[in-house]
Design an enzyme around this catalytic site. Structure first.
Site, PDB file in Angstrom:
ATOM      1  N   TYR A   1      20.855  21.284  11.711  1.00  0.00           N
ATOM      2  CA  TYR A   1      21.956  20.369  12.127  1.00  0.00           C
ATOM      3  C   TYR A   1      23.062  21.582  11.931  1.00  0.00           C
ATOM      4  O   TYR A   1      23.278  22.802  12.230  1.00  0.00           O
ATOM      5  CB  TYR A   1      21.843  19.269  10.426  1.00  0.00           C
ATOM      6  CG  TYR A   1      20.458  19.027  10.384  1.00  0.00           C
ATOM      7  CD1 TYR A   1      19.895  17.757  11.219  1.00  0.00           C
ATOM      8  CD2 TYR A   1      20.119  18.463   9.129  1.00  0.00           C
ATOM      9  CE1 TYR A   1      18.669  17.401  11.306  1.00  0.00           C
ATOM     10  CE2 TYR A   1      18.732  18.265   9.081  1.00  0.00           C
ATOM     11  CZ  TYR A   1      18.380  17.406  10.129  1.00  0.00           C
ATOM     12  OH  TYR A   1      16.894  17.002   9.181  1.00  0.00           O
TER      13      TYR A   1
ATOM     14  N   ARG B   1      22.191  23.784   0.918  1.00  0.00           N
ATOM     15  CA  ARG B   1      21.408  23.926   1.441  1.00  0.00           C
ATOM     16  C   ARG B   1      20.939  24.658   2.938  1.00  0.00           C
ATOM     17  O   ARG B   1      22.327  24.359   3.120  1.00  0.00           O
ATOM     18  CB  ARG B   1      20.003  22.673   1.386  1.00  0.00           C
ATOM     19  CG  ARG B   1      19.002  22.618   2.447  1.00  0.00           C
ATOM     20  CD  ARG B   1      17.804  21.794   2.544  1.00  0.00           C
ATOM     21  NE  ARG B   1      17.349  21.559   1.316  1.00  0.00           N
ATOM     22  CZ  ARG B   1      16.306  20.845   0.987  1.00  0.00           C
ATOM     23  NH1 ARG B   1      16.081  20.335   2.100  1.00  0.00           N
ATOM     24  NH2 ARG B   1      15.507  20.587  -0.030  1.00  0.00           N
TER      25      ARG B   1
END
Length: 770
Positions: A575, A623
């Site tokens: 992402y 993360r």
């Protein structure tokens, strides 16, 4: 059949005698370069199960071995001037020379012919051995036959970095398989020692390359090398010397272990067997086991009535899978010793636990079956570290508390973020209330909601949740309030921006596939499309940086207003922020591209801005994708340690360690399996000294407890298991007969819990008595 066996080690000889047992008319000749009483090893180790297989195949040779085997159940670990002993492991050992004597004698009884002191060359296959129907390459890990044509055998040979030397001693190690770890002025050096006859023990000394070089072992002759090891381990030898059998080898007696993996075991009428086809690191003692079982399988198939070609293929199909399983365990074990300094500062009890579970073949509950008292001692140690006290009944590690800033978790189980693709224009609804409400009541101490996007153009799909409007924030507050009212579970938000992976269909309509219509503009560090069918994102400019940062800050504030207990920044899985970190998608030449420091610049700017407006007493996590699965072309595990350290220094309390998803699947080479991402969590936790969460194909209570007790993570996330079973943690408590405060069963479901516990206990007893 007329069969030529090249190599007189256990695998080749056992194949020869097994073939004769199946059909005495086979003509079999074994060629061996050494004399029949030469052997350059000491003892070999295998399991009781291997012995059962040998007994079923040839009771005569098996009974001879059984009468001479050395048996022991314990493993003893010497570390930091303490000895930790664990029982129930069931090893057997025998001298390699004696093993060969037994096999040679049995093979001669069956009329197998031997040609000792006979060199063979690859060219002999077409000349001297042209008469043979089958040639068995049993010439060991340095196989001349295999090495001549690595391409044909599709062979990968990986020379590992650690150095080791095989020595022997008359010091007795007959009460336990013994590991000895000694710190010296040149670094750590250790021993794998075991008895193999009434008078002699194998004494393998191993160390890292730096320690090897610092001692100068490379420049020592074989006697001097052994004498140096004698001095290092004198207090364990009780005056006994260390002996070498490698004086015939030029140069240092120390060697590197070659991990051999062939994907093709057959070429024309040549077949590989034993170490010629595959090697398993000596730390799990399974090389001889694999060779014996290869021989049994090959003999079975060659005498099954199949054509030779069919039999050879069936043999490889059967044995390659088994070899891969064992090699996977051996790789884990070998890697543990190669990274020993990660664990060397552990206290002796957790150090021993990590050692025993290093291959992932031995689990928490398996250790309980082997040595219940010892494992309960581990659990007591773990609980005392977590709480400062020990309960009357030992508590599994997963049911101990953990604190992150002002947030106290009752246990170590976490519901991992999972995209539901069920929002409309970023707004969640009753589905999410029911979905998260059910999982919050399932016993886990912490629950993440799905990746929630900070802007409409930051969504992955039209079904992705957002928190970029006040209405969306209010909808999330409804979920948070229910969770806090109805459970003891803490709830965490994960904020992200899809970047170049956005504007795609929801998962069940086509994963990562672009929308048929209604696509929105994408942004990314560089104008590189996710895949061939996806749109090319616009390269981010100064205004984009400012807008994205402000979006994350605004979403952070709404997350706090909604009452979330914890906040995670999603900087993995390809992402937007992950796309900055990995060079596979960041080709910028300004201050945001190039070096790792530059690639981390914007993700760290975003994180610091979020931390600045997030309450001090509330924890934050990040993360990351700790590897791109493309080697040096992407983020490497070494870089992941630095990435984790950078976020920790910026205020992250714990790192959520994931991998990959930064490139389409057909462009990567992942290594899947149980707990496949846990080694990265282990590395970051023990090298970066940063708290971690492990995630990835973790689905059993055994997995969770093993990861925690071995110090491979501080919390454990489970995703798909919680999709199918919202009450996974409650079920785990019932399975382990845990009744403490770490798991709360909703009072409305108590009668069902009692029945569940009874049924699980009955099923376990039936399985044990089956």
């Amino acid at each position: 059949m007329n069969i030529v066996v090249l190599g007189g080690g256990p695998a080749g000889v056992y194949l020869a005698l097994s073939m004769k047992l199946k059909n005495p008319s086979h003509e079999i000749t074994v060629y061996e370069r050494n004399r029949d009483n030469d052997t350059f090893g000491w003892g070999v180790v295998f399991s009781d199960q291997t012995m059962q297989n040998l007994r079923a195949n040839d009771p005569v040779s098996a009974e001879t071995m059984i009468n001479e085997l050395i048996h022991w159940d314990d493993i003893a670990v010497h570390h930091k001037n303490e000895v930790v002993r664990s029982g129930g492991h069931g090893f057997i050992g025998i001298g390699r020379l004696r093993l060969l004597e037994i096999l040679y004698a049995r093979a001669r009884e069956l009329d197998v012919k031997f040609e000792f002191e006979t060199e063979f060359e690859v060219e002999d296959i077409q000349t001297k051995f042209a008469h043979a129907d089958l040639i068995v390459a049993a010439d060991g890990l340095n196989s001349k036959i295999r090495n001549h044509d690595l391409e044909a055998f599709d062979c990968d040979i990986d020379m590992r970095p650690n150095k080791f030397v095989w020595l022997g001693t008359h010091q007795r190690f007959d009460d336990a398989f013994t590991f000895i770890f000694e710190e010296t002025e040149h670094g750590w050096i250790w021993v794998h020692a075991y008895q193999f006859d009434d008078e002699t023990s194998t004494f393998i000394v191993e160390c890292g390359p730096e320690t090897y070089e610092a001692f100068g072992f490379e420049h020592m002759d074989h006697v001097e090398s052994a004498k140096t090891c004698e001095r290092i381990f004198a207090k364990y030898l009780d005056g006994h010397s260390l002996m070498t059998k490698s004086a015939h080898i030029r140069g240092s007696a120390w060697i590197n272990f070659p991990r051999v993996l062939c994907h093709q075991w057959v070429k024309d009428n040549v077949v590989l067997i034993g170490d010629a086809a595959h090697t398993a690191h000596f730390s799990i003692g399974s090389g001889t086991k694999l060779g014996f079982e290869d021989a049994i399988s090959l003999a079975d198939h060659l005498n099954s009535g199949e054509s030779v070609k069919q039999a050879l293929q069936a043999y490889q199909d059967e044995r390659e899978l088994e070899a891969l399983k064992l090699q996977s365990a051996a790789r884990n074990s070998m890697g543990w010793f190669e990274e020993i300094e990660r664990y060397i500062d552990y206290d002796p009890i957790p150090f021993t636990y990590a050692l025993l579970t290093r291959s992932q073949r031995v689990s928490h509950e398996n250790l309980r079956l082997r040595d219940k008292e010892w494992l309960e001692g581990v659990e007591n140690w773990f609980e005392e570290q977590a709480t400062g006290q020990v309960s009357a009944k030992p508590v599994p590690p997963m049911f101990t508390p953990y604190r992150l800033r002002g947030m106290e978790l009752k246990n170590r189980v976490v519901v991992s973020p999972m995209s539901m693709y069920s929002a409309k224009d970023g707004l969640i609804d009753d589905f999410h209330l029911v979905h998260y409400g059910a999982r919050a009541m399932g016993g886990a101490a912490l629950m993440y909601v799905e990746m929630t996007d900070v802007s409409a153009d930051g969504r992955i799909t039209p079904g992705c949740a957002g928190i970029y409007t006040d209405e969306q924030g209010a909808a999330w507050k409804r979920v948070v309030d229910y969770v806090h009212k109805s459970s003891n579970c803490k709830i965490a938000m994960q904020l992200g921006h899809a970047g170049r992976k956005g504007s795609t269909k929801v998962g069940w309509e086509g994963y990562d596939m672009p929308l048929d219509e209604g696509n929105w503009e994408l942004i990314s560090p560089s104008p590189i499309a996710w895949d061939k069918g996806n749109q090319v994102p616009r390269e981010m400019a100064a205004a984009d940086f400012e807008r994205v940062l402000n979006d994350f800050v605004a979403a952070t504030k709404r997350t706090d207003e909604a009452g979330f207990d914890m906040l995670e920044l999603h900087a993995g899985h390809g992402y937007l922020l992950s796309s900055f970190i990995t060079p596979v998608s960041n080709q910028r030449t300004d201050e945001y591209g190039g070096s790792l420091e530059n690639r981390l610049r914007f993700p760290l700017e975003v994180f610091r801005a979020m931390r600045a407006v997030w309450p001090e007493q509330k924890p934050m996590s990040v993360r990351i994708s700790s590897t791109d699965w493309v080697g040096d072309k992407g983020v490497t595990p070494e870089e992941a340690v630095l990435i984790a350290q950078a976020f920790a220094e910026a205020g992250a309390d714990i790192i959520d360690v994931s991998t990959g998803q930064t490139l389409p699947f057909d462009q990567i080479q992942p290594v899947f399996g149980r707990m496949f991402q846990t080694p990265m969590s282990d590395r970051i936790r023990n090298e970066a000294k940063v708290a971690t969460m492990a995630v990835g194909n973790i689905f059993e209570t055994d997995h969770v407890n093993s990861i925690l007790a071995a110090g491979r993570a501080d919390l454990v996330l489970l995703a798909r298991p919680h999709l199918m079973d919202p009450n996974w943690t409650i079920r785990a408590a019932a399975e382990l007969e845990y009744h403490g405060d770490a798991v709360t069963v909703p009072k409305q479901y108590l009668t069902a819990y009692t029945q569940l516990e009874t049924n699980l206990k009955r099923a376990a007893e039936m399985a044990l008595n089956a």
